[in-house]
Design an enzyme around this catalytic site. Structure first.
Site: not given
Ligand code: MCN
Ligand code: CUN
Length: 786
Positions: A370-371, A740
């Site tokens: 989740r970047c 994210e």
């Protein structure tokens, strides 16, 4: 007004429709790669290196071959004979499929066995004898860059050292000039540790090559099936139309399932050689040690400040640890992902970023978990620097942010690194957050508590992030532009099937895409099947990562629905016997402007498309849309945590966590809230406990769930969610990505809160995770802890 109400009834935009996919998931009826059993299927296991850096002097597979049930043993040498020992990565580097010369990280693939069942394959792996000649091990950038450090990538020509890349962006001279004029320069050194996405389901594939048709079908845990098809076509030189990649149900992805893994390649080769289906399912330890990790970036950051709190300039340098191969899946142009989206929500006149990537004896990766292409790191660094700067100025945290936010009337706004943000109401989000947490009251409570020796703290994190890569001018992966697609086919009874180039891993696309069609066409969402992940049926798309699905594929869904509506309008004109110009549209129905009672439903138009079309019109009601987004969408998040730190032990507890998210128009508010809660939990995990680390020999510490914490309901704090809605001006339904945001923005809120609680120590930083011993050390020794 009536339309909006009707729309909720048919499961359109804004309906908290229950997730249709959950019907099968909660009944144990999901179909994951490991559930698929093909006739005559064999099983593959991988032998991984036990050491981090060593020359391979010999591999003896003779014993393994003698075990009954063993069909094939593959080594690097055999791969090399077929020119497949190395494969290209998504970042223009190369990666070993099976090691030939040396191993470069613990867990690297050294050999593999294909056998009648997985247990035989595992036993046979253990019967392979490999001799290693140990080499000095490098586990961090400092060691990698030291004089005389052994060169890890001695396989590459023109690679005299361990530098994978250097990259810079921004205005160096302008930034230097601004720093020269600053009243105060605030500096901070930080590390964002290596973490692991840990989807419930590990990676795996079943390759099935059929000699009689020359067709290769691969079931695979991939977030981007079309990219894999292109990679297989180019690397294995197989004709693209003879390759079918099917990504079935995925048990979470979190970025772990974007890269191309050696296991996929070996199962494909084995199936071609054996002409039998070959299944590879990674085990948990293999997954934790060797597959695409997240982060591992060091920052030196500086802010040039004016006395009154205005940020004049930002200067940043990052050293990132990419492991043994530079394998990040990211837009090709940007070597350190979208790190330079940092400070996008603040009005900063000038900035400069230098980045250096290094090779180490660790598993490859970095862009995962989740970047949003390393925006996690960018926003963590930003919000930690913002807190340190406010402290250095002696200014209130909230007030400092407010003074520097981009104003609501200043959009589109050009960021100091050249992005164009689309819309936002940053002050409003912060106000909602401060009001919800009771900011002023908490500050009083904190001061009172301090008198009794209690340590309370409050941490704020505010950020906007770039979601929806991306427009074809700037975003490509290995030259393929990052558009996405949707194909909609309306059947004669008005039911429909929609396919997109994205691929859900748990985000709920089957539910939400149907809602967009319902909104555009008035067909009830329950009448629409959504299908993703099969390259033989889905239109070409770049897949799901960096929260790009809603901004790109979701936009394509709206656009294809509009194309279908345009044709339905012609059919309506024919049925109503008026000209098209005389027709109006309301949800699910065309009517004659001058006689509103005289109308036809979208379902009647669908039937006419197959049974009563006007002369000269092509039958059928379907279309496809490829959407090249004009810009990224920029959601905003304001996360505020309050904590109490125990001065005796360094243990800290979250008292409250307030999240205000503005992701534009919400397609399904319940799903959005689920995404935010999951994201906050990952943020809390990284802030409090989660990291993958290595000892001096490069042994991975944390390769099991006793050592690597996944928070359960027991550890997870409660969250209070709030929303602000600022539509994206360029997205067809005004939606922005959200998948994210909470993981990107959340960690700094927790860390800032703990540091606020212990501010009297003068400690400016404790690196994540904020384990109690680190906090205790800061409290007692009064120095930064890394
Ligand atoms: N949504 C919505 N309204 C909006 C924005 C989004 O209703 N304004 C809905 C979407 O329709 C979708 C979900 O929220 O159902 C997430 O949408 P989006 O923000 O477009 O993100 P993606 O679908 O592209 O998902 C990718 C993102 C990433 S990159 C990671 S990593 C991650 C994440 O999603 N991995 C996940 N969330 C995850 N959630 C689950 N359950 N499993 C994962 O592996
Ligand atoms: Cu960076 S993890 Mo998601 O983009 O698949």
């Amino acid at each position: 007004m009536t339309q909006a109400k009707d729309e909720i009834k048919i499961g359109g935009l804004g309906a908290s429709r229950k997730r249709v996919e959950d019907n099968r998931f909660i009944r144990g009826k999901g179909r994951y790669v490991d559930d698929i059993v093909l006739p005559g299927m064999l099983h593959m296991e991988i032998l991984r290196s036990p050491v981090a850096h060593a020359r391979i002097t010999s591999i003896d597979t003779s014993k393994a071959w003698t075990i009954p049930g063993v069909r094939l043993v593959l080594t690097g040498e055999m791969m090399a004979a077929r020119n497949l020992a190395w494969m290209p990565t998504l970042s223009y580097d190369t990666q070993a499929v099976l090691a030939t010369d040396k191993v470069r990280f613990q867990g690297q693939e050294v050999a593999c066995v294909i056998a009648d069942d997985p247990y035989i394959a595992k036993d046979a792996c253990e019967a392979i004898v490999v001799e290693y000649e140990p080499l000095p091990v490098i586990v961090n950038p400092t060691q990698a860059l030291a004089d005389g450090a052994p060169v890890i990538r001695d396989d590459k020509e023109n690679q005299p050292d361990n530098v994978a890349f250097t990259w810079e962006v921004g205005d160096r001279q302008g930034t230097d000039d601004a720093f020269a004029k600053a009243d105060l320069v605030s500096k901070l050194d930080l590390h964002y540790p290596r973490s692991h996405p840990s989807p419930l389901e590990c990676c795996g594939s079943i390759a099935d090559f059929d000699r009689s048709t020359s067709k290769l079908t691969v079931y695979m845990t991939t977030q981007a099936p079309h990219i894999i098809r292109a990679a297989v076509a180019l690397v294995a030189e197989l004709p693209e139309h003879m390759i079918r990649i099917i990504s079935p149900d995925l048990g979470g992805g979190f970025g772990n399932k974007v890269p191309v893994y050696p296991g996929y390649v070996m199962s494909i080769l084995a199936s071609i050689l054996l002409e039998r289906p070959v299944k590879w399912i990674e085990d948990k330890s293999g997954n934790l040690i060797s597959t695409g990790f997240g982060r591992d970036v060091y920052l030196h950051g500086e802010l040039a400040l004016r006395k009154d709190g205005k940020i004049l300039a930002v200067r940043m340098h990052t050293d990132s640890d990419h492991g043994a191969f530079f394998a990040d899946a990211q837009p090709s142009k940007f070597k350190i992902g979208l790190m330079h989206s940092t400070f996008a929500c603040y009005d900063v006149p000038t900035a400069h970023l230098t980045a250096r990537g290094v090779y180490t004896n660790k598993a490859p990766g970095g862009v995962a978990y989740r970047c949003s292409f390393r925006v996690t790191e960018a926003m963590y660094f930003q919000e930690r620097m913002v807190q340190a700067a406010a402290d250095d100025l002696g200014m209130d945290q909230a007030e400092f942010r407010r003074r520097n936010f981009v104003r609501d009337d200043d959009f589109p706004h050009r960021t100091p690194f050249g992005f164009l943000t689309d819309s936002g109401q940053y002050n409003k989000c912060l106000d909602v957050g401060l009001e919800a947490i009771g900011y002023a009251d908490f500050l009083t409570e904190k001061a009172e508590a301090k008198k009794r020796g209690r340590l309370l703290g409050i941490g704020i994190s505010t950020m906007t992030e770039p979601l929806g890569a991306g427009n074809s001018r700037e975003y490509d992966i290995l030259g393929i532009k990052m558009f996405d697609s949707a194909e909609l086919r309306v059947h004669m009874t008005g039911k429909a099937i929609l396919r997109t180039g994205a691929k859900s891993q748990g985000q709920g696309h089957e539910t939400t895409w149907a809602q967009i069609v319902a909104h555009e066409l008035g067909i009830p969402a329950d009448d629409i099947t959504v299908e993703e992940g099969d390259t033989d049926t889905a239109p070409f798309g770049m897949g799901t990562y960096a929260s790009r699905s809603t901004p790109v594929a979701g936009a394509a869904v709206a656009m294809v629905s509009r194309k279908v509506r345009a044709k339905a309008r012609k059919l309506a004109a024919h049925l109503l016997e008026v000209s098209e110009e005389d027709i109006e549209w309301e949800l699910g129905r065309f009517y004659v402007r001058s006689a509103p009672a005289h109308g036809v439903t979208i379902q009647e138009c669908a039937m006419a498309a197959y049974s009563n079309m006007p002369d000269g019109m092509e039958p059928g009601l379907e279309n496809v849309s490829y959407y090249d987004p004009p810009n990224l969408t920029w959601p905003f998040g304001c996360y505020i945590a309050t904590v109490e730190v125990d001065p005796q032990t360094g243990v800290w507890d979250v008292l409250r966590m307030v999240a205000v998210d503005d992701c534009g128009v919400r397609i399904n508010p319940m799903i959005v809230e689920g995404q935010i809660m999951g994201g906050l939990t990952e943020a809390y995990a990284m802030a409090s406990n989660q990291f993958i680390t290595f000892d001096a020999q490069g042994n991975c510490v944390g390769s099991n769930y006793m050592d690597y914490m996944l928070p359960t309901a027991w550890e997870t704090p409660g969250y209070e969610l709030h929303e602000v809605v600022t539509p994206s001006p360029h997205h067809p339904i005004g939606a922005k990505g959200v998948g994210e945001c909470a993981t990107v923005g959340g960690p700094a809120a927790f860390v800032n809160a703990v540091l606020d609680a212990i501010r009297d120590t003068g400690v400016r930083n404790i690196d994540m995770p904020l384990l109690p011993d680190r906090v205790y050390e800061a409290l007692t020794k009064r120095h930064d802890v890394s």
